[in-house]
Structure formats: C-alpha cells, structure tokens
Scaffold this motif. Sequence first.
Motif, PDB file in Angstrom:
ATOM      1  N   UNK A  42      -9.631   2.218   0.105  1.00 17.13           N
ATOM      2  CA  UNK A  42      -9.221   2.344   1.690  1.00 17.13           C
ATOM      3  C   UNK A  42     -10.431   2.670   2.537  1.00 17.13           C
ATOM      4  N   UNK A  66     -10.938   4.171   6.617  1.00 10.93           N
ATOM      5  CA  UNK A  66     -10.302   4.996   7.655  1.00 10.93           C
ATOM      6  C   UNK A  66     -11.187   4.911   8.667  1.00 10.93           C
ATOM      7  N   UNK A  86      -5.888   5.597   9.627  1.00  9.95           N
ATOM      8  CA  UNK A  86      -5.842   4.590   8.441  1.00  9.95           C
ATOM      9  C   UNK A  86      -6.127   3.186   9.148  1.00  9.95           C
ATOM     10  N   UNK A 110      -5.753  -0.691   3.114  1.00  6.64           N
ATOM     11  CA  UNK A 110      -5.656  -0.449   1.811  1.00  6.64           C
ATOM     12  C   UNK A 110      -5.922  -1.555   1.035  1.00  6.64           C
ATOM     13  N   UNK A 157      -3.155  -4.404   0.534  1.00 11.34           N
ATOM     14  CA  UNK A 157      -1.994  -3.913   0.392  1.00 11.34           C
ATOM     15  C   UNK A 157      -1.213  -3.326   1.490  1.00 11.34           C
ATOM     16  N   UNK A 158      -1.996  -2.831   2.540  1.00 16.23           N
ATOM     17  CA  UNK A 158      -1.309  -2.563   3.805  1.00 16.23           C
ATOM     18  C   UNK A 158      -2.181  -2.360   4.793  1.00 16.23           C
ATOM     19  N   UNK A 207      -2.027   4.699  -7.708  1.00 17.33           N
ATOM     20  CA  UNK A 207      -1.594   4.867  -6.222  1.00 17.33           C
ATOM     21  C   UNK A 207      -0.626   5.831  -5.992  1.00 17.33           C
ATOM     22  N   UNK A 208       0.220   6.510  -7.142  1.00 16.22           N
ATOM     23  CA  UNK A 208       1.094   7.406  -6.729  1.00 16.22           C
ATOM     24  C   UNK A 208       0.607   8.872  -7.095  1.00 16.22           C
ATOM     25  N   UNK A 235      -6.903  10.831  -2.804  1.00 18.53           N
ATOM     26  CA  UNK A 235      -8.070   9.967  -2.216  1.00 18.53           C
ATOM     27  C   UNK A 235      -9.537  10.532  -2.226  1.00 18.53           C
TER      28      UNK A 235
END
Lengths: 114, 112
Positions: free
Chosen positions: A33, A35, A45, A48, A55-56, A98-99, A103
């Motif tokens: 990620x 930020x 953010x 990612x 992914x986002x 991811x879940x 981080x």
Amino acid sequence: EPEVTQTPSHQVTQMGQEVILRCVPISNHLYFYWYRQILGQKVEFLVSFYNNEISEKSEIFDDQFSVERPDGSNFTLKIRSTKLEDSAMYFCASSEQVRNQPQHFGDGTRLSIL
Amino acid sequence: SQQGEEDPQALSIQEGENATMNCSYKTSINNLQWYRQNSGRGLVHLILIRSNEREKHSGRLRVTLDTSKKSSSLLITASRAADTASYFCATVVVQGAQKLVFGQGTRLTINP
C-alpha cells in the motif's frame, strides 16, 4: 523484528519533475500500500497492490501516479510531473494477508516540491 | 462525511493516569485498528479488533468496539512519558479492499 523500509527519507524536487519513492516491504508480505499525509491532515489511502496489479486506488491516485514492483523486494511509487500540492509524507505499508491483518508502515518519505 | 473521527483532538494528562480516546465511524466495518505515530515517524500498529469482538487487551492497552453505536475506545492505563504521540483509529470497510480509512487522530501528551 522485520520492518518496512523507505528511501529516501526526504526528497526535494522542483515542480514538474518526476520522483520515485522506494519501499522494501516485509519479505513474506503479499499486499502493499501507499498512503500520504499532508502536513496537519489525516493519513489518506492512495493505492493497494497485490499479485502485481493494483487492487484499489483512490481519487487522489490519478494518471500522474504509478506503482511498480520491479523485482522481488522493491515497491515503488512514481509521480510523473510533480505539483506543489504533492508535498506530503508518503508512507508505504505491507500486510501478510488481506483480511483482518495489521498493516506495517515504514517511516515515510517526506516529499517537498519547490 | 468522515469515516473515522477521534475524540478528543488533544489530550494532556499526568504520568501514571489513564488516557481514553474515542473513535466514531459511519459505515459497516470488517475491523477497526489503532495506530500510534510519534512525531516525524511512521505509524505503528497497536491493536486490531474485529467487528464480532467487543473488547481486546494488549499490555496496557484496552480497546472496546460497539458496532451498534459505531464507536471504539482506546484506553492506555498507567501512562508513561513515552506514550506521548498521536493516536489514530483506522477502519476497514466490509465491502472493498483492505484500505485503511484514518481519522484525524488524538494528540496525547503525557506530562512527567
């Protein structure tokens, strides 16, 4: 304890120039990620990255930004043509899964655009 | 609208006292995390609480989560001067990737 490392710690660049911020995530982590934190504001953010693709991404992450994992260890953020408002602390983070996983953040790169 | 908002924005207490910081959020979450940031440094993960958990402890830290009120609190007991930092809550929403949405933070000062 493994940690995320970022280089450089401080980058000063003329407006319009390209910058590349570098990060080495924790070695067994799979999710990465970026930020940023403008002085006095909240951490925001940017993007990612997983399995070699984005992914986002947020609205901030426009065409001027790109990310890459050029090899097995580095994760980079490139800003193509910097603007004054890009001045901020940029933080890289990584996570193992991811879940429901924390981080882990690096100490950041302070980017100053002149 | 802001997803995560901490309260108070600043807190100053004497060493040895307990510090309580609150966080409110607006959307459903998968988990909520608390981070600490020392001046000029990166964010250090403190504790993660899942949406189906109500309370979690880690050393001198106690986190609660009330999903009905969409709020969380972080309690630091027996504070020390080294606890002086900014504290942020960050939420991970249920639907979507694992981006963290941060609040504005609480600036905690522990006076010796």
